[in-house]
Scaffold this motif. Structure first.
Motif, PDB file in Angstrom:
ATOM      1  N   GLN A  62      15.915 -23.133 -19.946  1.00 14.35           N
ATOM      2  CA  GLN A  62      14.823 -24.091 -20.132  1.00 14.35           C
ATOM      3  C   GLN A  62      13.748 -23.567 -21.095  1.00 14.35           C
ATOM      4  OE1 GLN A  62      14.558 -27.322 -18.896  1.00 14.35           O
ATOM      5  NE2 GLN A  62      16.691 -26.983 -18.370  1.00 14.35           N
ATOM      6  N   PHE A  95      14.238 -28.061 -23.532  1.00 14.62           N
ATOM      7  CA  PHE A  95      14.056 -28.897 -22.344  1.00 14.62           C
ATOM      8  C   PHE A  95      15.311 -29.734 -22.130  1.00 14.62           C
ATOM      9  CE2 PHE A  95      13.165 -33.108 -20.700  1.00 14.62           C
ATOM     10  CZ  PHE A  95      12.395 -32.877 -19.588  1.00 14.62           C
ATOM     11  N   LEU A  96      15.934 -29.568 -20.981  1.00 13.54           N
ATOM     12  CA  LEU A  96      17.089 -30.395 -20.644  1.00 13.54           C
ATOM     13  C   LEU A  96      16.986 -30.790 -19.177  1.00 13.54           C
ATOM     14  CD1 LEU A  96      20.243 -28.665 -22.196  1.00 13.54           C
ATOM     15  CD2 LEU A  96      19.266 -30.856 -22.871  1.00 13.54           C
ATOM     16  N   LEU A  97      17.175 -32.059 -18.916  1.00 11.79           N
ATOM     17  CA  LEU A  97      17.252 -32.490 -17.526  1.00 11.79           C
ATOM     18  C   LEU A  97      18.519 -31.899 -16.913  1.00 11.79           C
ATOM     19  CD1 LEU A  97      16.371 -36.271 -18.019  1.00 11.79           C
ATOM     20  CD2 LEU A  97      14.930 -34.582 -16.907  1.00 11.79           C
ATOM     21  N   ARG A  98      18.541 -31.831 -15.596  1.00 10.60           N
ATOM     22  CA  ARG A  98      19.769 -31.397 -14.934  1.00 10.60           C
ATOM     23  C   ARG A  98      20.881 -32.402 -15.220  1.00 10.60           C
ATOM     24  NH1 ARG A  98      19.236 -27.645 -10.532  1.00 10.60           N
ATOM     25  NH2 ARG A  98      17.095 -26.892 -10.555  1.00 10.60           N
TER      26      ARG A  98
END
Lengths: 304, 280
Positions: free
Chosen positions: B45, B49-52
Motif C-alpha cells: 500500500q 493505493f489498491l482496494l482489497r
C-alpha cells in the motif's frame, strides 16, 4: 511521558481526535469484529434520512488512481429504523455518537433534528449538506452559501445539540460556505466530503458507475482536503474535523497542522479495518517522539 | 471472520496468466465453507493505493491452509501474481454466504465457466466427503483455458467438458451442453459460477426444469464486510450485498442484467436526486 490526545469539539469531550467518516463505518457492527470500537474518539453513523432510501443502481464503486469513486446514493433504512436498531447498538460502545443526517428539503432536516430531540446517546448532529435541494432545482445545499446558511439555520432552530456541518469541496470558495454555516449557528465544521468525479471504461465506452458520476475519496484527494482545512481554519473560529484521504497517522498530522482539531477516517477503513486504531497509536507515537505532550500543540501549527 | 497475515506456501501458474496460491491460515481454513471468499490486500500500500480484492476460496487443507485461484485481469491481480513464496498476505475471511447443501441431496450438478471453477472445486470436495453424488460440467473458450478438469474428474460421477473452439470435449458452450443433457442428468440442484450471462442462462434452464439453482456472482467491492454498501446486486427482493448476503444467491432471485441501468424498472429508484448526490 504520557501524551494527552483528548480534545473538545463543539462541547463534546473526545478521548482522542480520531473517528470514522460517515458512511464508511455503518453503525460499527462489522468493524466491532476487528477491534474495540470503544477505543475511538467518537462514532459517526452513516447518513440517515427521514424515509428509507434504496440507494443508487450498481455498479456503485470503482477504483481510480490513488482513490475510489462511489455513488451509494445514501442507502439507509430511515430515521425510525435507525433510532430503533442502530442507535441502541452504538450506545454500547460508550463513546460520543455523532448522527449524520441528510434531507432533500429544509423541512426534512428540521424534522430529523426535532425527532432527535431528547434521544439518549446522541452527542451531536452532523449535517450532510451535499444533497440536492429539490425545491432549489436540485443544487446541493452545500454548493451555495445562501442554501448552506438556510439549512444550518433550520437545523439550529430545531436542535440544542452540538451542530457540525459537513462541507462539500465541490464549490468555488469553501471559506465563504464555512463562514455562512458558522454565522447560522454551526458549532463545528467537518471537511471535506467527496469530490465529484467520473471514470469511463474504455473497452465498453460506458461510465464505470451506473450513476455516471460519483464521489472521489482516498489519498488522491488529500492535498485538496488539507488546503481546504487550512483555508477554513483561517476563516472561522470553530473546531474543524479534517477529512480526506487519511490513510496513516502521518496523514492525520498534516490535518492537525493545517488547523483540524480532530480527523475522520473513511476510505482507509475499507483497506484495513483496524486503520483508525493504527492511526491513534501512530499519533501518540509521533507526539512522544518529539517530546510533545498534547495533541493541541499541533493544531494549526503549520509554519508559514 | 478473521484478519490474518497468511504466508504464501505455494504459487503455481496452472495456465498462462492463471495462478493458484496456497496460503497458511488455520483460522480461515477451519471455518471456511464452500462458496465463501477472502478479501486480499494486493501489493504494498505504500507504493500504490489498491482496494482489497475478493477471491473465492478454491480449496482448503483442513485446519491448515487454503487456496485461491485467479487470473491476472487488472492491477490487483497483477500485483498478486508477483508475490513470492514465504511472503505474507493480509487476508480477511472467510466472508459471505456460501452454497447451501445437505447430505440428503440425491444428485447435484456443478457448472463452471472459465475461472468459475474457483469456488466449485471446494464444493466438489465437500460433496464428496458428504457422499453426495454429483456431475460436473466445465466450459472454457479453449482447451488451455479449461481449468481443473482432472480434479473434477477425480471427484465427480461424470465430468463433462465443453470448449467454444471444440479443442476439447463438446464443441460449444457449457450452456448448450447443459440444455442438451439436463433432461437425462436430472440433478436436484445446480451450483454454478462463471460469467453473468452464463449464470443467467443456466438459471433460466434450471427454472424451466424446476431445479434449484445456486449461483456465485461477483461485484466490485470496497470493504467486503458489509459496511460500505458498494457491492449491491439487484435481486427481486431489492438490493442485496454481494459480500454479506452473497456471493451465492438463488438464481431465481436475481434480477439479471441488474447492472445494466436501462433494463431496470424506474419506479422505486430516485434518479433525479441520485445523479447529483456526490457521496456516501
Amino acid at each position: 511521558m504520557s501524551v494527552n490526545l483528548s480534545v473538545t469539539l463543539a462541547g463534546i469531550k473526545l478521548k482522542n481526535p480520531v473517528m470514522p467518516a460517515s458512511g464508511t463505518f455503518g453503525a460499527g457492527r462489522e468493524f466491532s469484529e476487528f477491534f474495540d470500537v470503544g477505543r475511538l474518539g467518537a462514532i459517526v453513523a452513516k447518513t440517515v434520512t427521514l424515509k428509507p432510501r434504496e440507494g443508487n443502481m450498481p455498479p456503485r464503486i470503482c477504483e481510480t488512481t490513488s482513490g475510489m469513486l462511489n455513488s451509494i446514493g445514501l442507502q439507509n433504512e430511515g430515521l425510525e429504523y435507525f433510532l430503533k436498531h442502530d442507535l441502541p447498538y452504538m450506545r454500547k460502545f460508550k463513546i460520543p455518537i455523532i448522527v449524520n443526517i441528510a434531507g432533500n428539503t429544509l423541512e426534512e432536516y428540521a424534522q430529523i433534528c426535532r425527532d432527535l430531540k431528547g434521544i439518549e446517546g446522541v452527542s451531536a448532529i452532523e449535517l450532510n449538506i451535499s444533497c440536492p435541494n429539490i425545491k432549489a432545482g436540485g443544487i446541493a445545499f452545500g454548493a451555495s452559501s445562501r442554501l448552506a446558511e438556510q439549512v444550518t439555520a433550520a437545523a439550529r432552530y430545531n436542535t440544542d445539540l452540538p451542530l457540525i456541518v459537513k462541507l462539500t469541496p465541490n464549490v468555488y470558495n469553501i471559506s465563504k460556505i464555512a463562514r455562512a454555516v458558522v454565522s447560522a449557528g454551526a458549532d463545528a465544521v467537518s471537511l471535506i466530503n467527496t469530490l465529484v468525479g467520473m471514470s469511463i471504461d474504455i473497452n465498453t465506452f460506458k461510465p464505470q458507475l451506473a450513476n455516471y458520476t460519483g464521489g472521489l475519496s482516498g489519498p488522491a484527494i488529500k492535498p485538496v482536503a488539507v488546503r481546504m482545512v487550512w483555508e477554513v481554519a483561517q476563516t472561522v473560529n470553530v473546531p474543524i474535523i479534517g477529512i480526506g484521504g487519511i490513510m496513516t497517522a502521518e496523514d492525520a498530522i498534516e490535518f492537525f497542522l493545517a488547523g483540524a482539531t480532530a480527523v475522520a477516517i473513511g476510505t482507509a477503513n475499507f483497506i484495513n479495518p483496524t486503520a483508525m486504531i493504527d492511526i491513534i497509536n501512530g499519533i501518540e507515537r509521533f507526539l512522544s517522539e518529539r517530546g510533545l505532550t498534547d495533541i493541541r500543540q499541533l493544531v494549526g501549527k503549520v509554519r508559514l | 471472520m478473521f484478519q490474518v497475515k497468511a504466508d504464501v506456501i505455494s504459487k503455481e501458474e496452472i495456465s498462462p496468466g492463471v495462478f493458484n496460491l496456497t496460503l497458511i491460515s488455520p483460522e480461515i481454513s477451519r471455518s471456511a465453507r464452500p462458496g465463501q471468499f477472502v478479501h486480499v490486500l494486493c501489493g504494498d500500500q505504500n507504493d500504490r493505493f489498491l482496494l482489497r480484492r475478493p477471491f473465492s476460496i478454491h480449496r482448503v487443507v483442513p485446519g491448515r491452509a487454503f487456496e485461491i485461484l485467479f487470473q491476472v485481469v487488472g492491477s490487483g491481480t497483477d500485483e498478486l501474481s508477483r508475490v513470492k513464496i514465504h511472503d505474507a498476505l493480509d487476508v480477511i475471511g472467510p466472508l459471505g454466504n456460501g452454497f447451501k447443501y445437505s447430505p440428503e441431496i440425491k444428485s447435484a450438478l456443478l457448472l463452471a465457466g472459465g475461472l468459475g471453477v474457483a469456488p466449485l472445486l471446494f464444493l466438489a470436495e465437500e460433496l464428496t466427503e458428504n457422499h453426495v453424488m454429483f456431475y460436473a460440467m466445465l466450459g472454457a473458450k479453449t482447451k488451455t483455458e479449461l481449468l481443473r478438469y482432472i480434479d473434477f474428474k477425480r471427484l465427480a460421477k461424470k465430468t463433462f467438458a465443453a470448449t467454444e473452439d471444440g479443442s476439447f470435449g463438446h464443441d460449444g458452450t457449457v450452456v448448450a451442453l447443459l440444455n442438451r443433457t439436463v433432461h437425462q442428468l436430472r440433478p436436484q440442484v445446480i451450483y454454478a459460477c462463471g460469467p453473468e450471462k452464463m449464470l443467467q442462462k443456466i438459471s433460466e434452464t434450471a427454472e424451466d426444469f424446476g431445479i434449484d439453482c445456486q449461483v456465485s456472482v461477483e461485484a466490485k467491492m470496497a470493504c467486503g464486510i458489509g459496511a460500505c454498501l458498494g457491492c449491491t446486486y439487484a435481486t427481486k427482493r431489492g438490493f442485496r450485498l454481494t459480500c454479506k448476503d452473497g456471493p451465492v444467491f438463488n438464481g431465481r432471485d436475481i434480477m439479471w442484467g441488474g447492472s445494466d441501468v436501462e433494463q431496470l424498472p424506474l419506479d422505486g429508484y430516485d434518479y433525479e436526486t441520485a445523479e447529483i448526490t456526490d457521496s456516501d
